[in-house]
Write an enzyme that holds these catalytic residues in place. Structure first.
Site, PDB file in Angstrom:
ATOM      1  N   LYS A 106       0.844  -1.199   0.000  1.00  0.00           N
ATOM      2  CA  LYS A 106       0.000   0.000   0.000  1.00  0.00           C
ATOM      3  C   LYS A 106       0.878   1.248   0.000  1.00  0.00           C
ATOM      4  CE  LYS A 106      -3.653  -2.467   2.471  1.00  0.00           C
ATOM      5  NZ  LYS A 106      -4.441  -2.584   3.722  1.00  0.00           N
ATOM      6  N   LYS A 191      -5.227   6.072   2.749  1.00  0.00           N
ATOM      7  CA  LYS A 191      -5.806   5.961   4.090  1.00  0.00           C
ATOM      8  C   LYS A 191      -4.725   6.023   5.159  1.00  0.00           C
ATOM      9  CE  LYS A 191      -4.434   1.529   4.599  1.00  0.00           C
ATOM     10  NZ  LYS A 191      -3.681   0.898   5.697  1.00  0.00           N
ATOM     11  N   GLU A 281       4.365   3.249   6.090  1.00  0.00           N
ATOM     12  CA  GLU A 281       4.120   3.689   4.718  1.00  0.00           C
ATOM     13  C   GLU A 281       3.475   5.065   4.645  1.00  0.00           C
ATOM     14  OE1 GLU A 281       4.891   2.781   1.773  1.00  0.00           O
ATOM     15  OE2 GLU A 281       5.446   0.667   1.824  1.00  0.00           O
TER      16      GLU A 281
END
Length: 339
Positions: A106, A191, A281
């Site tokens: 992600k 997100k 991340e």
């Protein structure tokens, strides 16, 4: 039964390998560290990432990329976003012509800000219609306990998505398909920005009202970016959108939430990343979100303020004050821009 290699022996790669082993597949995990290989092969553990959680006894680990990748039916990439391209360059000579390529990363490539499936398609152009992304609300700490979990797999090729669905689905790991690769990747990546912001707000003691606002308005930012990049709006109310957002912004397992919380307590970004000892991340993704905001001329006030906190030393309380003092607008008007 399929022969599968999982590239990346972190928490998520190891857990996905365990799911596949539970499903009866022949699974090899490629890892760099000798300690991890020894633990997986001899003790059926990955202590650094999963503590004393037991792994499937049939899981194997290997340090040789050639041995691990050659002849495999499925290549599962679970490496950090910044390592994706280099990993693909290394494994390309060994990838079977008919192999299915699944990634569970992600994030965006730094500087180019390309999605992971775009990076994969550039390095493995002959596998374009066999690339699948796996995303959704799925903390490794819960999946390893076989707690009920739902995820989504997306591909431009329906057959490839359904192949991946069949590989992973079982009694505790439910898998849906989605044709919107762009939306699934955008939702899964962005997100993490909102999770960092939510952890920061929670650490400042702002409570449930602020958290709900950040998540809701954060979803609007994600949708605006996704729409600009060609995603299907409906994807953002699914597992890779609001589902993953809820899971990441409200869980003690979320590295991004924990990093935001630590920063709110006065720690520097460098200190937080050093103490976490795992990739966060959301930090890199905040850079990407800031760049995409400028590229597409999109309103992303949460991302803008978080970028200032992380990389310009802005006081978190001042960032929240600036968010709250923005000019008046209409909620549905703003949502329409994103949806």
């Amino acid at each position: 039964m399929k022969r599968i290699v999982v590239l990346g022996a972190g928490s998520w790669g190891t857990v996905l390998a365990n799911v596949l082993a539970d499903n009866g597949h022949e699974v090899t995990i490629w890892a760099r560290k000798k300690e991890a290989i020894s633990e997986i092969n001899q003790q059926h553990r990955n202590y650094a990432y999963l503590g004393d959680a037991a792994l499937h006894p049939n899981l194997k680990a290997n340090a040789s990329l050639e041995e691990a990748v050659s002849g495999k039916d499925v290549i599962l990439l679970a490496v950090p976003s910044h390592a994706m391209r280099d990993m693909l360059v290394q494994v390309k000579p060994y990838v079977h012509a008919d192999a299915l390529i699944v990634h569970a990363t992600k994030g965006f490539e730094q500087e180019s800000w390309k999605r992971m499936s775009e990076v994969i398609a550039e390095e493995l152009p002959n596998w374009h219609d066999r690339i699948v992304v796996l995303s959704g609300p799925s903390h490794a700490e819960e999946v390893i306990k076989r707690s009920p979990t739902t995820v989504v797999v997306a591909s431009s090729c329906q057959h490839s998505a359904e192949l991946a669905q069949t590989l992973f689905i079982n009694s505790y790991f439910r898998v849906y398909t989605n044709p919107d690769v762009v939306g699934v990747e955008i939702g899964g990546a962005l997100k993490n920005i909102i999770a960092l912001a939510t952890g920061l707000a929670d650490g400042l003691g702002y409570g449930d009202n602020a958290r709900a606002a950040l998540m809701t308005r954060g979803l609007a930012e994600i949708a605006r970016v996704g729409s600009a990049m060609g995603a299907e709006p409906i994807t953002f109310v699914g597992l890779a959108g609001v589902g993953d957002l809820i899971g990441t912004c409200t869980s003690k397992h979320s590295r991004n939430w924990r990093a935001g919380y630590a920063i709110s307590q006065g720690k520097s970004l460098a200190e937080v990343l050093s103490e976490m000892k795992m990739v966060v991340e959301g930090v890199k993704t905040t850079r990407a979100g800031h760049a995409l905001r400028e590229r597409y001329q999109i309103e992303m006030p949460i991302t803008e303020q978080l970028y200032a906190v992380l990389f310009k030393g802005k006081n978190p309380k001042l960032a929240v004050e600036d968010l709250m003092s923005r000019g008046k607008t209409r909620e549905l008007q703003e949502m329409a821009q994103g949806w």
